[in-house]
Design a protein around this motif. Structure first.
Motif, short mmCIF file in Angstrom:
data_model
loop_
_atom_site.label_atom_id
_atom_site.label_comp_id
_atom_site.label_asym_id
_atom_site.label_seq_id
_atom_site.Cartn_x
_atom_site.Cartn_y
_atom_site.Cartn_z
N THR A 93 -18.04 -29.42 5.99
CA THR A 93 -17.54 -30.15 7.17
C THR A 93 -16.02 -30.17 7.17
O THR A 93 -15.37 -29.96 8.20
CB THR A 93 -18.11 -31.58 7.17
N GLU A 94 -15.46 -30.37 5.98
CA GLU A 94 -14.00 -30.42 5.85
C GLU A 94 -13.38 -29.04 6.07
O GLU A 94 -12.39 -28.88 6.79
CB GLU A 94 -13.65 -30.94 4.45
N ARG A 95 -13.99 -28.01 5.47
CA ARG A 95 -13.40 -26.66 5.52
C ARG A 95 -13.51 -26.02 6.91
O ARG A 95 -12.58 -25.34 7.35
CB ARG A 95 -14.11 -25.77 4.48
N PHE A 96 -14.64 -26.23 7.59
CA PHE A 96 -14.86 -25.52 8.86
C PHE A 96 -14.88 -26.44 10.09
O PHE A 96 -15.04 -25.96 11.21
CB PHE A 96 -16.15 -24.69 8.79
N GLY A 97 -14.74 -27.75 9.87
CA GLY A 97 -14.60 -28.68 10.99
C GLY A 97 -15.83 -28.85 11.86
O GLY A 97 -15.72 -29.02 13.08
N PHE A 98 -17.02 -28.78 11.28
CA PHE A 98 -18.24 -29.00 12.08
C PHE A 98 -18.27 -30.44 12.60
O PHE A 98 -17.86 -31.37 11.92
CB PHE A 98 -19.49 -28.71 11.24
N ASN A 99 -18.78 -30.57 13.85
CA ASN A 99 -18.80 -31.90 14.48
C ASN A 99 -20.01 -32.01 15.41
O ASN A 99 -20.92 -31.19 15.36
CB ASN A 99 -17.49 -32.15 15.22
N ALA A 100 -19.98 -33.02 16.28
CA ALA A 100 -21.12 -33.29 17.18
C ALA A 100 -21.41 -32.14 18.14
O ALA A 100 -22.51 -32.06 18.70
CB ALA A 100 -20.86 -34.58 17.96
N ASP A 101 -20.45 -31.23 18.32
CA ASP A 101 -20.66 -30.09 19.21
C ASP A 101 -21.20 -28.86 18.48
O ASP A 101 -21.43 -27.81 19.09
CB ASP A 101 -19.34 -29.69 19.90
N SER A 102 -21.35 -28.96 17.16
CA SER A 102 -21.81 -27.82 16.36
C SER A 102 -23.34 -27.82 16.25
O SER A 102 -23.98 -28.85 16.46
CB SER A 102 -21.22 -27.89 14.95
N GLN A 103 -23.89 -26.67 15.91
CA GLN A 103 -25.33 -26.58 15.62
C GLN A 103 -25.49 -26.02 14.21
O GLN A 103 -25.02 -24.92 13.92
CB GLN A 103 -26.04 -25.65 16.62
N ILE A 104 -26.14 -26.81 13.36
CA ILE A 104 -26.39 -26.36 12.00
C ILE A 104 -27.86 -26.02 11.85
O ILE A 104 -28.73 -26.81 12.24
CB ILE A 104 -25.94 -27.43 10.99
N VAL A 105 -28.14 -24.83 11.35
CA VAL A 105 -29.52 -24.38 11.15
C VAL A 105 -29.70 -24.04 9.68
O VAL A 105 -28.92 -23.26 9.12
CB VAL A 105 -29.85 -23.15 12.03
N GLU A 106 -30.73 -24.63 9.08
CA GLU A 106 -31.04 -24.29 7.68
C GLU A 106 -32.37 -23.54 7.63
O GLU A 106 -33.37 -23.98 8.20
CB GLU A 106 -31.14 -25.54 6.80
N ILE A 107 -32.36 -22.41 6.95
CA ILE A 107 -33.58 -21.63 6.75
C ILE A 107 -34.21 -22.08 5.43
O ILE A 107 -33.52 -22.20 4.42
CB ILE A 107 -33.24 -20.12 6.70
N ALA A 108 -35.52 -22.32 5.48
CA ALA A 108 -36.24 -22.90 4.33
C ALA A 108 -35.67 -24.28 4.03
O ALA A 108 -35.15 -24.56 2.96
CB ALA A 108 -36.18 -21.99 3.11
N SER A 109 -35.76 -25.15 5.04
CA SER A 109 -35.12 -26.47 4.99
C SER A 109 -35.90 -27.48 4.16
O SER A 109 -35.46 -28.60 3.95
CB SER A 109 -34.93 -26.99 6.41
N ASN A 110 -37.09 -27.10 3.69
CA ASN A 110 -37.89 -27.92 2.80
C ASN A 110 -38.10 -29.31 3.38
O ASN A 110 -38.44 -29.45 4.55
CB ASN A 110 -37.29 -27.93 1.38
N ASP A 111 -37.87 -30.36 2.59
CA ASP A 111 -38.19 -31.72 3.06
C ASP A 111 -36.99 -32.43 3.68
O ASP A 111 -36.97 -33.65 3.80
CB ASP A 111 -38.79 -32.55 1.93
N GLY A 112 -35.96 -31.65 4.08
CA GLY A 112 -34.79 -32.25 4.72
C GLY A 112 -33.75 -32.77 3.75
O GLY A 112 -32.80 -33.45 4.14
N TYR A 113 -33.87 -32.41 2.47
CA TYR A 113 -32.98 -32.88 1.41
C TYR A 113 -31.50 -32.61 1.72
O TYR A 113 -30.62 -33.34 1.31
CB TYR A 113 -33.35 -32.20 0.07
N LEU A 114 -31.21 -31.50 2.46
CA LEU A 114 -29.82 -31.13 2.74
C LEU A 114 -29.40 -31.54 4.16
O LEU A 114 -28.35 -32.16 4.34
CB LEU A 114 -29.63 -29.61 2.57
N LEU A 115 -30.22 -31.22 5.14
CA LEU A 115 -29.83 -31.49 6.53
C LEU A 115 -29.62 -32.98 6.80
O LEU A 115 -28.86 -33.35 7.69
CB LEU A 115 -30.88 -30.91 7.50
#
Length: 415
Positions: A93-115
Motif C-alpha cells: 500500500t505504501e510502495r504503490f499507493g493502492f486506495n479505494a479506487d484500486s482493485q486487488i485480486v488474489e489468486i488462491a485466496s484461501n480463507d481470506g487470511y491476506l485480503l
C-alpha cells in the motif's frame, strides 16, 4: 521402453531427474478413522528438470479438480503466516499507493487470511479460490468476496468483462500448484490493468536444493521454481520481472514483482536486485544439470539418517510423536517408510485434520493436547519451517524432559 515426459512450459522432452521419492499418496488426502479399510491411490513422485528452460517439475497424474476442490489447508491456522500477510499489505500500500479506487485480486485466496488486511484499509478486494469449502469461510467469516474458480485465460477474461481487472494481481504459494502454467501466466497478462502490478511468492528452488528440502516435493506442487525459470516464462507471455525479494517463509521463498513488458513506469523500473538474483542462481549452479542430478544422493542420505535416529531411539525405549500433519510431513514419512511403529501419532492444530490418518503410512492424527497426556520423549516437528512457532507453543514438554527434533536439512535434536 523408458518413459520420458515433456516440459509443461516449453514441451522439450525431459531427460534429467532431480530426485525420485518413489510412490506416494496425495499429500492432503487425509483418511478418516472410520475409512481405515479403504485403499489409497499412490503415484510416482519424481522431479524432472528441463535443460532448455530450467523448470523443475512433476508429471501430472491427478486433475486440479481432484486435488483442490475440497481442500484441508486453511492459511489462518498459522499465526506467523497471517502476520506475514499483514506486513505485505502495509508494504504494498505504501510502495504503490493502492486506495479505494484500486482493485486487488488474489489468486488462491484461501480463507481470506491476506485480503482481510486490504479490506480493512477500504481497498476493494476479490478472491479467486477453487476450493468451495475454503472460499465459503472467506465469505462468511471475513466478508471477502470470492469467485470459486481455477485461474487461467478464461477466468481472466471473465474478470475483465465484469470490471474486475486488477491494479494488484497477486498470489502466494499458488504458482507451483498449476499444471497448465502457460494458461495461468497467459491469464495474468489479460487480468492485469495496463499500469498494474503482479506479485507472487513461491518456495525458492535454490533453497530447496541447498537446504535439502526434499519434503516440499508433493503432487500438489507441479513445479519447483527458480527466478531464472520464472523470468523466462513471464517474458514469453509479455510480462517483465522488475523486482525480487528473498523471504524466510516456507523454508526460503522469493517474492517477484512483475508488470506488462510494454508499460515501464517510475514505480516499476527494473531494480538492481533482478540482476543480482540472476547472478546468485547462476553462481549456485542452477544453469548446470549436475546441480540437480546430484541432489538425489543427498535425499537418500537424509532418509538413512532419520531412520537410524528413530530406530535407535525406539530401541532405547524412547517414545516419539510427530507435530504438524503438513503435506511436507506426508512426503517425508511416506518416502522414509515411517509408520506408527516408529512414530506413535501426530498432532495438528487444525480440527479438519484431527481424527484422520496421515495418507499412506496411516499414522493417527490428534489434537496437540494429546502430547501432554502421553508425555513423549521426542516431538518430531514435521513442518520444520515453523519450528520456532511450534517449540514456543509446546515449550512445556521440557517439564518432563521432552525434546524437539527436526528432520531437515539434517536430523537435529533442538536444545
Amino acid at each position: 521402453m523408458k518413459h520420458s515426459p515433456e516440459c509443461r512450459f516449453c514441451a522439450e522432452p525431459l531427460a534429467h531427474v532431480m530426485c525420485d521419492l518413489g510412490m506416494s499418496p496425495m499429500a492432503n488426502s487425509y483418511v478418516k478413522f472410520e475409512h481405515a479399510q479403504n485403499a489409497e491411490k499412490h503415484y510416482p513422485l519424481k522431479v524432472w528438470i528441463c535443460e532448455k528452460c530450467l523448470l523443475s517439475q512433476l508429471e501430472s497424474f491427478e486433475s486440479p479438480d481432484a486435488i483442490f476442490s475440497d481442500y484441508l489447508y486453511f492459511s489462518s491456522f498459522s499465526t506467523s503466516w497471517v502476520e506475514h500477510a499483514r506486513k505485505y499489505c502495509e508494504m504494498m500500500t505504501e510502495r504503490f499507493g493502492f486506495n479505494a479506487d484500486s482493485q486487488i485480486v488474489e489468486i488462491a485466496s484461501n480463507d481470506g487470511y491476506l485480503l482481510q488486511h486490504f479490506k480493512a484499509k477500504g481497498i476493494p478486494v476479490l478472491g479467486v479460490e477453487p476450493a468451495a469449502n475454503v472460499a465459503k469461510v472467506a465469505w462468511e467469516e471475513k466478508g471477502i468476496p470470492s469467485v470459486v474458480k481455477f485461474f487461467g485465460v478464461e477466468t481472466a477474461k471473465e474478470l475483465v468483462a465484469t470490471g474486475k481487472a486488477a491494479d494488484l494481481l497477486m498470489g502466494n504459494n499458488v504458482m507451483a500448484h498449476v499444471p497448465d502454467i502457460n494458461d495461468f501466466i497467459g491469464g495474468l497478462k489479460i487480468a492485469l490493468k495496463p499500469d498494474g502490478v503482479i506479485t507472487f511468492e513461491f518456495p525458492h528452488l535454490q533453497r530447496l536444493i541447498d537446504e535439502n528440502q526434499f519434503d516440499t516435493v508433493y503432487h500438489e506442487h507441479f513445479s519447483y521454481l527458480s527466478f531464472l525459470a520464472v523470468e523466462k516464462m513471464f517474458a514469453h507471455h509479455g510480462l517483465t520481472l522488475f523486482d525480487v525479494e528473498e523471504l524466510p517463509t516456507h523454508g526460503g521463498s522469493l517474492r517477484i514483482f512483475a508488470r506488462h513488458t510494454e508499460n515501464a513506469g517510475a514505480k516499476t523500473a527494473i531494480t538492481e536486485r533482478v540482476e543480482a538474483m540472476r547472478k546468485q542462481e547462476t553462481s549456485f549452479g542452477l544453469t548446470d544439470m549436475e546441480t540437480y542430478t546430484s541432489f538425489g544422493e543427498k535425499v537418500k542420505s537424509t532418509k538413512r539418517k532419520l531412520l537410524k535416529f528413530l530406530i535407535e531411539a525406539k530401541e532405547a525405549g524412547k517414545s516419539i510423536v510427530g507435530y504438524g500433519a503438513a503435506a511436507k510431513g506426508v512426503t517425508l514419512v511416506n518416502y522414509c517408510g515411517v509408520r506408527d511403529d516408529l512414530v506413535d501419532y501426530v498432532v495438528d492444530k487444525s480440527p479438519y485434520k484431527q481424527n484422520h490418518f496421515m495418507p499412506g503410512v496411516r499414522i493417527p492424527i490428534y489434537g496437540p493436547e494429546k502430547i501432554f497426556e502421553t508425555k513423549p520423549d521426542y516431538v518430531l516437528i514435521l513442518p520444520w519451517n515453523l519450528k520456532k512457532e511450534i517449540s514456543g507453543e509446546m515449550a512445556k514438554i521440557r517439564e518432563w524432559g521432552g525434546k524437539f527434533v527436526v528432520p531437515i536439512p539434517e536430523v537435529t535434536v533442538l536444545d
